[in-house]
Design a protein around this motif. Structure first.
Motif, PDB file in Angstrom:
ATOM      1  N   PRO A   1      13.925  15.448  -1.744  1.00  0.00           N
ATOM      2  CA  PRO A   1      13.617  14.359  -0.807  1.00  0.00           C
ATOM      3  C   PRO A   1      12.421  13.521  -1.241  1.00  0.00           C
ATOM      4  CG  PRO A   1      14.095  16.372   0.396  1.00  0.00           C
ATOM      5  CD  PRO A   1      13.993  16.762  -1.053  1.00  0.00           C
ATOM      6  N   ARG A   2      11.454  14.121  -1.926  1.00  0.00           N
ATOM      7  CA  ARG A   2      10.294  13.357  -2.393  1.00  0.00           C
ATOM      8  C   ARG A   2      10.695  12.344  -3.464  1.00  0.00           C
ATOM      9  NH1 ARG A   2       7.037  19.031  -2.237  1.00  0.00           N
ATOM     10  NH2 ARG A   2       6.115  18.768  -0.155  1.00  0.00           N
ATOM     11  N   TYR A   3      11.516  12.781  -4.410  1.00  0.00           N
ATOM     12  CA  TYR A   3      11.986  11.852  -5.434  1.00  0.00           C
ATOM     13  C   TYR A   3      12.886  10.769  -4.822  1.00  0.00           C
ATOM     14  CZ  TYR A   3      10.276  14.191  -9.672  1.00  0.00           C
ATOM     15  OH  TYR A   3       9.478  14.701 -10.674  1.00  0.00           O
TER      16      TYR A   3
ATOM     17  N   ASP B   1       0.814  -1.221   0.000  1.00  0.00           N
ATOM     18  CA  ASP B   1       0.000   0.000   0.000  1.00  0.00           C
ATOM     19  C   ASP B   1       0.845   1.267   0.000  1.00  0.00           C
ATOM     20  OD1 ASP B   1      -2.377  -1.291  -0.174  1.00  0.00           O
ATOM     21  OD2 ASP B   1      -2.858  -1.180   1.967  1.00  0.00           O
ATOM     22  N   VAL B   2       2.156   1.127   0.208  1.00  0.00           N
ATOM     23  CA  VAL B   2       3.031   2.298   0.117  1.00  0.00           C
ATOM     24  C   VAL B   2       2.989   2.890  -1.287  1.00  0.00           C
ATOM     25  CG1 VAL B   2       5.126   1.060  -0.574  1.00  0.00           C
ATOM     26  CG2 VAL B   2       5.322   3.150   0.783  1.00  0.00           C
TER      27      VAL B   2
ATOM     28  N   PRO C   1       1.430   8.202   1.262  1.00  0.00           N
ATOM     29  CA  PRO C   1       2.195   9.452   1.370  1.00  0.00           C
ATOM     30  C   PRO C   1       3.000   9.771   0.122  1.00  0.00           C
ATOM     31  CG  PRO C   1       2.350   8.222   3.419  1.00  0.00           C
ATOM     32  CD  PRO C   1       1.638   7.326   2.435  1.00  0.00           C
ATOM     33  N   LEU C   2       3.558   8.744  -0.548  1.00  0.00           N
ATOM     34  CA  LEU C   2       4.318   9.004  -1.773  1.00  0.00           C
ATOM     35  C   LEU C   2       3.463   9.716  -2.809  1.00  0.00           C
ATOM     36  CD1 LEU C   2       6.426   5.769  -2.508  1.00  0.00           C
ATOM     37  CD2 LEU C   2       7.280   8.014  -1.800  1.00  0.00           C
ATOM     38  N   THR C   3       2.251   9.206  -2.999  1.00  0.00           N
ATOM     39  CA  THR C   3       1.363   9.794  -3.994  1.00  0.00           C
ATOM     40  C   THR C   3       0.845  11.145  -3.546  1.00  0.00           C
ATOM     41  OG1 THR C   3       0.694   7.552  -4.639  1.00  0.00           O
ATOM     42  CG2 THR C   3      -0.645   9.371  -5.453  1.00  0.00           C
ATOM     43  N   ARG C   4       0.541  11.265  -2.253  1.00  0.00           N
ATOM     44  CA  ARG C   4       0.047  12.551  -1.753  1.00  0.00           C
ATOM     45  C   ARG C   4       1.120  13.625  -1.865  1.00  0.00           C
ATOM     46  NH1 ARG C   4      -1.907   9.513   2.668  1.00  0.00           N
ATOM     47  NH2 ARG C   4      -0.428  10.579   4.052  1.00  0.00           N
ATOM     48  N   GLU C   5       2.357  13.265  -1.612  1.00  0.00           N
ATOM     49  CA  GLU C   5       3.437  14.236  -1.714  1.00  0.00           C
ATOM     50  C   GLU C   5       3.602  14.747  -3.142  1.00  0.00           C
ATOM     51  OE1 GLU C   5       5.595  15.770   0.565  1.00  0.00           O
ATOM     52  OE2 GLU C   5       3.994  15.058   1.890  1.00  0.00           O
ATOM     53  N   ALA C   6       3.260  13.908  -4.125  1.00  0.00           N
ATOM     54  CA  ALA C   6       3.382  14.338  -5.518  1.00  0.00           C
ATOM     55  C   ALA C   6       2.528  15.557  -5.794  1.00  0.00           C
ATOM     56  CB  ALA C   6       2.999  13.195  -6.454  1.00  0.00           C
ATOM     57  N   ALA C   7       1.393  15.667  -5.118  1.00  0.00           N
ATOM     58  CA  ALA C   7       0.497  16.809  -5.337  1.00  0.00           C
ATOM     59  C   ALA C   7       1.100  18.119  -4.845  1.00  0.00           C
ATOM     60  CB  ALA C   7      -0.838  16.553  -4.644  1.00  0.00           C
ATOM     61  N   ARG C   8       2.164  18.031  -4.038  1.00  0.00           N
ATOM     62  CA  ARG C   8       2.790  19.233  -3.489  1.00  0.00           C
ATOM     63  C   ARG C   8       4.037  19.643  -4.268  1.00  0.00           C
ATOM     64  NH1 ARG C   8       1.598  15.966   1.266  1.00  0.00           N
ATOM     65  NH2 ARG C   8      -0.186  16.872   2.377  1.00  0.00           N
ATOM     66  N   MET C   9       4.314  18.960  -5.356  1.00  0.00           N
ATOM     67  CA  MET C   9       5.531  19.232  -6.116  1.00  0.00           C
ATOM     68  C   MET C   9       5.461  20.577  -6.816  1.00  0.00           C
ATOM     69  SD  MET C   9       7.660  16.452  -6.142  1.00  0.00           S
ATOM     70  CE  MET C   9       8.382  16.138  -7.743  1.00  0.00           C
ATOM     71  N   THR C  10       6.619  21.221  -6.935  1.00  0.00           N
ATOM     72  CA  THR C  10       6.760  22.409  -7.776  1.00  0.00           C
ATOM     73  C   THR C  10       6.905  21.944  -9.219  1.00  0.00           C
ATOM     74  OG1 THR C  10       7.856  23.643  -6.020  1.00  0.00           O
ATOM     75  CG2 THR C  10       8.221  24.406  -8.275  1.00  0.00           C
TER      76      THR C  10
ATOM     77  N   ARG D   1       5.064  14.930   9.664  1.00  0.00           N
ATOM     78  CA  ARG D   1       5.091  14.471   8.272  1.00  0.00           C
ATOM     79  C   ARG D   1       5.105  15.638   7.319  1.00  0.00           C
ATOM     80  NH1 ARG D   1       1.068  10.725   9.886  1.00  0.00           N
ATOM     81  NH2 ARG D   1      -0.493  11.968   8.790  1.00  0.00           N
ATOM     82  N   ARG D   2       4.470  16.745   7.701  1.00  0.00           N
ATOM     83  CA  ARG D   2       4.393  17.881   6.791  1.00  0.00           C
ATOM     84  C   ARG D   2       5.656  18.725   6.809  1.00  0.00           C
ATOM     85  NH1 ARG D   2      -1.000  18.234   8.770  1.00  0.00           N
ATOM     86  NH2 ARG D   2      -0.344  19.863  10.230  1.00  0.00           N
ATOM     87  N   ALA D   3       6.511  18.514   7.825  1.00  0.00           N
ATOM     88  CA  ALA D   3       7.701  19.349   7.940  1.00  0.00           C
ATOM     89  C   ALA D   3       8.613  19.145   6.746  1.00  0.00           C
ATOM     90  CB  ALA D   3       8.445  19.024   9.228  1.00  0.00           C
ATOM     91  N   ALA D   4       9.150  20.229   6.216  1.00  0.00           N
ATOM     92  CA  ALA D   4      10.058  20.155   5.066  1.00  0.00           C
ATOM     93  C   ALA D   4      10.968  21.358   5.098  1.00  0.00           C
ATOM     94  CB  ALA D   4       9.260  20.137   3.752  1.00  0.00           C
TER      95      ALA D   4
END
Length: 398
Positions: A271-273, A172-173, A179-188, A362-365
């Protein structure tokens, strides 16, 4: 990656190569190598181009240097590569060791060259259906996660679900709500260009001719977010921490000069990639090692079990955080898991999973740069480089 077999044969992940003299062919100097696809090889990465030769020809037309030439031979026009005489960079600079300043300069220049090649320059040989091509960095990362979920795990890993479960890996990761997929929505979003896709020490040849780095194995080349190429490179190269930071800064400066906006959002998105690459490597290595163990001749089983223990334990260690592992199994424990898998006996229980991090954590970046990282935010870029430092390991996905 190419590994010697015997004599003039080379084995890569996707093709076997025969190295031959170019006798009687006046237009060719030196040796040539002819490739033959390896049947039944599982592919763990998306591909934008049908043939590596198409990419090499386009690169030559665009003036990219230090790549293998492509020749047509015989009445059927069989395409072969010029053979680059030299040794892989890995033979001189093993994983974990630093590169020289000159070698870093050449890699930086290569990234700059790729950044100047827009998608339209590869349009004639780009084979991905146009409607399905990602247009934004967000779609690009989402597509990578979806590819690993559908084309890697669903096709090849699902029969090994018990093995993944025993190792503590939850498929399910890769889900659409992970989180991997959700983080993609925050990409520049960044402008796209050509990517090598597999730039590591075995794919860089130190040429006998001039001592320079020549780049081989363009089979995983693709069109996409340039930051993904940096993440893949850092993941595979296993730089010492300080040199990883230096390479990140060099990359940002080189790509921004050639493709303004290419380094935007670097501190947050690198870090997301890297999280994706580490997870992808776990799925890749678990499946590859299962196949290797399952197909091992009796006399080679012990050696392959030991390799599986080392490779998979290292991959799990690197992906510990994005996988949410509470305890990473040691190489010996992983070897025991694969031994039970090979024998068809019950496997030991899975290691405990880590407790979920608080939502705020989790949201910290890292703070985003105020402008493109290459020109106005070196401090932010350095923070991103430090954040991406990882334990020494080289786990390929190509």
């Amino acid at each position: 990656m190419s590994q010697p077999l015997s004599g003039h044969l080379l084995r890569g992940h996707h093709r076997d190569w025969q190295v031959l003299p170019a006798e009687g062919r006046d237009h060719i100097s030196g040796r040539i190598k002819a490739g033959r696809s390896r049947p039944g090889v599982t592919r763990f990465d998306p591909r934008c181009f049908l043939d590596e030769e198409d990419v090499l020809i386009e690169l030559a037309l665009l003036g990219v240097e230090r790549i293998a030439p492509v020749y047509r031979l015989g009445p059927d026009g069989t395409r072969v590569h010029g053979f680059i005489e030299g040794v892989p960079l890995s033979a001189l600079r093993p994983p974990g060791s630093p590169l020289t300043g000159g070698e870093l300069d050449q890699l930086t220049a290569l990234f700059g060259e790729l950044a100047r090649i827009p998608p339209v320059a590869m349009a004639l040989v780009h084979r991905c259906p146009v409607p399905g091509r990602p247009r934004t960095s967000r779609d690009f990362l989402r597509g990578l996660v979806a590819f690993t979920r559908r084309r890697v795990y669903a096709r090849h890993g699902r029969p090994l679900a018990g093995l993944f479960q025993t190792l503590g890996v939850d498929p399910d990761v890769l889900s659409v709500t992970s989180p991997l997929t959700r983080e993609a929505a925050r990409m520049t979003n960044r402008p796209f260009c050509l990517l090598h896709g597999d730039l590591h020490r075995d794919n860089l040849i130190v040429a006998e001719q001039d001592g320079q780095l020549w780049t081989i194995d363009w089979e995983l080349a693709m069109v996409g977010d340039p930051l993904y190429d940096l993440a893949t490179h850092l993941h595979l190269m296993d730089y010492p921490e300080r040199q990883q930071q230096a390479m990140t800064l060099r990359w940002a400066g080189a790509v921004e000069e050639r493709l303004p906006g290419a380094a935007e959002g670097l501190p947050r998105d690198l870090p997301r990639y890297l999280a994706y690459k580490r997870v992808q490597s776990v799925f890749t290595d678990v499946i590859r090692q299962a196949v290797a163990v399952r197909e091992a001749p009796a006399g080679q089983l012990a050696e392959r079990l030991a390799t599986a223990g080392t490779m998979v334990s290292r991959a799990l260690h690197r992906a510990e955080r994005p996988l949410g592992l509470g305890r990473v199994p040691s190489p010996g424990v992983v070897e025991g898991v694969y031994a039970a898998f090979s024998a068809g006996t019950p496997m030991p229980p899975a290691p405990p999973r880590a407790k979920p991090e608080p939502a705020k954590a989790r949201r910290a970046a890292p703070a985003p740069p105020s402008a493109a990282a290459g020109r106005a935010a070196p401090a932010a870029t350095r923070r991103a480089a430090r954040a991406t430092a990882s334990p020494r390991e080289r786990s390929g996905s190509g």
